[in-house]
Design an enzyme around this catalytic site. Structure first.
Site, PDB file in Angstrom:
ATOM      1  N   SER A  87      10.590 -17.115  -3.837  1.00 24.47           N
ATOM      2  CA  SER A  87       9.441 -16.677  -4.636  1.00 24.47           C
ATOM      3  C   SER A  87       8.803 -15.472  -3.971  1.00 24.47           C
ATOM      4  O   SER A  87       8.337 -15.563  -2.827  1.00 24.47           O
ATOM      5  CB  SER A  87       8.409 -17.799  -4.748  1.00 24.47           C
ATOM      6  OG  SER A  87       7.164 -17.236  -5.126  1.00 24.47           O
TER       7      SER A  87
ATOM      8  N   HIS B  74      12.583 -15.459  -7.837  1.00 25.30           N
ATOM      9  CA  HIS B  74      11.583 -16.244  -8.570  1.00 25.30           C
ATOM     10  C   HIS B  74      10.278 -15.446  -8.612  1.00 25.30           C
ATOM     11  O   HIS B  74       9.702 -15.118  -7.567  1.00 25.30           O
ATOM     12  CB  HIS B  74      11.379 -17.597  -7.882  1.00 25.30           C
ATOM     13  CG  HIS B  74      10.454 -18.524  -8.604  1.00 25.30           C
ATOM     14  ND1 HIS B  74      10.857 -19.329  -9.658  1.00 25.30           N
ATOM     15  CD2 HIS B  74       9.133 -18.776  -8.427  1.00 25.30           C
ATOM     16  CE1 HIS B  74       9.827 -20.032 -10.090  1.00 25.30           C
ATOM     17  NE2 HIS B  74       8.757 -19.724  -9.366  1.00 25.30           N
TER      18      HIS B  74
ATOM     19  N   ASP C  46       6.449 -15.178  -9.951  1.00 23.39           N
ATOM     20  CA  ASP C  46       5.330 -16.012 -10.392  1.00 23.39           C
ATOM     21  C   ASP C  46       4.234 -15.178 -11.036  1.00 23.39           C
ATOM     22  O   ASP C  46       3.553 -14.410 -10.348  1.00 23.39           O
ATOM     23  CB  ASP C  46       4.746 -16.757  -9.189  1.00 23.39           C
ATOM     24  CG  ASP C  46       5.675 -17.851  -8.691  1.00 23.39           C
ATOM     25  OD1 ASP C  46       6.006 -18.747  -9.486  1.00 23.39           O
ATOM     26  OD2 ASP C  46       6.068 -17.795  -7.510  1.00 23.39           O
TER      27      ASP C  46
ATOM     28  N   MET D 271       0.658 -15.159 -12.878  1.00 23.99           N
ATOM     29  CA  MET D 271      -0.546 -16.004 -13.029  1.00 23.99           C
ATOM     30  C   MET D 271      -1.651 -15.213 -13.708  1.00 23.99           C
ATOM     31  O   MET D 271      -1.845 -14.039 -13.394  1.00 23.99           O
ATOM     32  CB  MET D 271      -1.036 -16.437 -11.644  1.00 23.99           C
ATOM     33  CG  MET D 271       0.009 -17.174 -10.845  1.00 23.99           C
ATOM     34  SD  MET D 271      -0.639 -17.628  -9.230  1.00 23.99           S
ATOM     35  CE  MET D 271       0.836 -18.310  -8.477  1.00 23.99           C
TER      36      MET D 271
ATOM     37  N   HIS E 172       8.456 -17.163 -13.869  1.00 31.84           N
ATOM     38  CA  HIS E 172       7.681 -18.400 -14.051  1.00 31.84           C
ATOM     39  C   HIS E 172       6.283 -18.012 -14.531  1.00 31.84           C
ATOM     40  O   HIS E 172       5.481 -17.488 -13.768  1.00 31.84           O
ATOM     41  CB  HIS E 172       7.635 -19.132 -12.697  1.00 31.84           C
ATOM     42  CG  HIS E 172       6.794 -20.365 -12.691  1.00 31.84           C
ATOM     43  ND1 HIS E 172       6.412 -20.985 -11.513  1.00 31.84           N
ATOM     44  CD2 HIS E 172       6.264 -21.117 -13.693  1.00 31.84           C
ATOM     45  CE1 HIS E 172       5.677 -22.056 -11.801  1.00 31.84           C
ATOM     46  NE2 HIS E 172       5.565 -22.153 -13.119  1.00 31.84           N
TER      47      HIS E 172
ATOM     48  N   MET F  26       2.702 -18.740 -15.474  1.00 27.06           N
ATOM     49  CA  MET F  26       1.576 -19.665 -15.383  1.00 27.06           C
ATOM     50  C   MET F  26       0.435 -19.018 -16.148  1.00 27.06           C
ATOM     51  O   MET F  26      -0.579 -18.580 -15.570  1.00 27.06           O
ATOM     52  CB  MET F  26       1.231 -19.910 -13.905  1.00 27.06           C
ATOM     53  CG  MET F  26       2.248 -20.822 -13.230  1.00 27.06           C
ATOM     54  SD  MET F  26       2.253 -20.691 -11.435  1.00 27.06           S
ATOM     55  CE  MET F  26       3.367 -19.306 -11.264  1.00 27.06           C
TER      56      MET F  26
ATOM     57  N   MET G  23       7.011 -28.829 -10.953  1.00 34.15           N
ATOM     58  CA  MET G  23       6.086 -28.335  -9.925  1.00 34.15           C
ATOM     59  C   MET G  23       5.894 -29.444  -8.888  1.00 34.15           C
ATOM     60  O   MET G  23       5.512 -30.571  -9.230  1.00 34.15           O
ATOM     61  CB  MET G  23       4.731 -27.972 -10.538  1.00 34.15           C
ATOM     62  CG  MET G  23       4.743 -26.769 -11.480  1.00 34.15           C
ATOM     63  SD  MET G  23       5.489 -25.279 -10.794  1.00 34.15           S
ATOM     64  CE  MET G  23       4.484 -25.026  -9.317  1.00 34.15           C
TER      65      MET G  23
ATOM     66  N   ASP H   5       9.682 -26.420  -7.457  1.00 33.23           N
ATOM     67  CA  ASP H   5       8.831 -25.281  -7.115  1.00 33.23           C
ATOM     68  C   ASP H   5       7.570 -25.725  -6.384  1.00 33.23           C
ATOM     69  O   ASP H   5       6.687 -26.354  -6.978  1.00 33.23           O
ATOM     70  CB  ASP H   5       8.461 -24.529  -8.405  1.00 33.23           C
ATOM     71  CG  ASP H   5       7.764 -23.208  -8.112  1.00 33.23           C
ATOM     72  OD1 ASP H   5       7.620 -22.843  -6.932  1.00 33.23           O
ATOM     73  OD2 ASP H   5       7.364 -22.547  -9.094  1.00 33.23           O
TER      74      ASP H   5
END
Ligand code: DX5
Ligand code: ZN
Length: 215
Positions: A7, A32, A34, A36, A65, A67, A136, A174
Site C-alpha cells: 500500500s 495497492h 488507498d 480516502m 481501494h 474509501m 478490512m 488489508d
C-alpha cells in the site's frame, strides 16, 4: 504463494518515482492505492492525479481501494486514471450490485471491501459477480494499525463460501499485515496480502516483500 500488494499510503511521496521503481523490481504483484474522502473515513489521502502518475511508473496491477461515498460518480475517472481493480465498500454502496456492474462494464475487475464489523455472509448474493473481496483487518482510514484477530475466522468463513460455490473470487486482507501474522492469514485462506507499514517502514522493503511471499 500469496500475491503481495504494497500500500503506497505509507510510501515517501517526495520520492514516489523511486518507490515505484523499487516495487517494480521487487516481487510485489499489485500496487495497492488507498483513496480516502474524509467522509466515509476520517482521513483524506490522494486521488486521480497521483494515480495517473503511478500508472505511468508501473505495468503492475493498480489495485485501487476506494474509501469514499458515492463511488459511482468517480468510477469512470478512476478507469481513465489507470485503475485495473476498483474496490468499493459494502457500507458505502446502497446499490452495490449496480456499482459492481458499472465497474465491470468499464473493463475493470470489481472488488468489494468489508469493514471489520460487517458480516461476510452479507456477500452471499453478489459473490458470483465480484472478482475480489477485501476484508478490512483494521478500521479503514489509517496505515500502521494493529491487525484485528477475529479477521482470521472471517477469512475462513469467506473461503468456505467461495469454495462451496466453486468461485474464483480472490480474498484480499488489508490492514496490520506483518511478517509475524502473514502465515496465519494465508493459512486461513487469503490470496492477497496488502502491506503498507510492514513494507515501507522496513530497512529493506524489497526483502520484506520477498519474505511476505514466502511465509
Ligand atoms: C487502511 C488502508 C490500508 C493501509 C494498510 O485504511 O486501506 O491499505 O494502507 O496499511 P498497514 O499495512 O500499515 O496497516
Ligand atoms: Zn487499502
Amino acid at each position: 504463494m500469496p500475491l503481495i500488494a504494497p500500500s503506497l499510503l505509507t510510501a515517501n511521496f517526495l520520492k514516489l518515482e523511486e518507490e515505484c521503481r523499487m516495487l517494480n523490481q521487487s516481487e510485489a504483484n499489485w500496487f495497492h492505492l488507498d483513496v480516502m474522502d474524509g467522509r466515509f473515513v476520517p482521513n483524506i489521502s490522494f486521488g486521480m492525479s497521483i494515480i495517473k502518475q503511478i500508472r505511468k511508473a508501473t505495468t503492475k496491477v493498480c489495485d485501487v481501494h476506494l474509501m469514499i461515498l458515492e463511488p459511482e460518480n468517480y468510477a469512470e475517472e478512476f478507469k481513465a486514471a489507470g485503475a485495473d481493480n476498483l474496490t468499493v465498500h459494502y457500507e458505502a454502496c446502497p446499490h452495490l450490485h449496480r456499482n459492481i456492474q458499472q465497474i465491470k462494464s468499464l473493463g475493470m475487475k470489481a472488488g468489494v471491501a468489508l469493514n471489520p464489523h460487517t458480516p461476510v455472509a452479507l456477500l452471499k448474493d453478489v459473490l458470483a459477480d465480484v472478482d475480489l473481496v477485501c476484508l478490512m483487518s483494521v478500521n479503514p482510514g489509517f496505515g500502521g494499525q494493529a491487525f484485528i484477530p477475529q479477521t482470521l475466522q472471517r477469512i475462513r468463513e469467506l473461503r468456505g463460501m467461495i469454495d462451496a460455490a466453486g468461485l474464483e473470487v480472490k480474498i484480499e486482507i488489508d490492514g496490520g499485515v506483518t511478517l509475524g501474522n502473514a502465515a496465519a492469514i494465508v493459512a486461513a485462506g487469503a490470496d492477497v496480502l496488502v502491506a503498507g507499514n510492514t513494507v515501507f517502514a522496513s530497512d529493506n522493503p524489497t526483502a520484506t516483500i520477498a519474505q511476505l511471499k514466502r511465509v
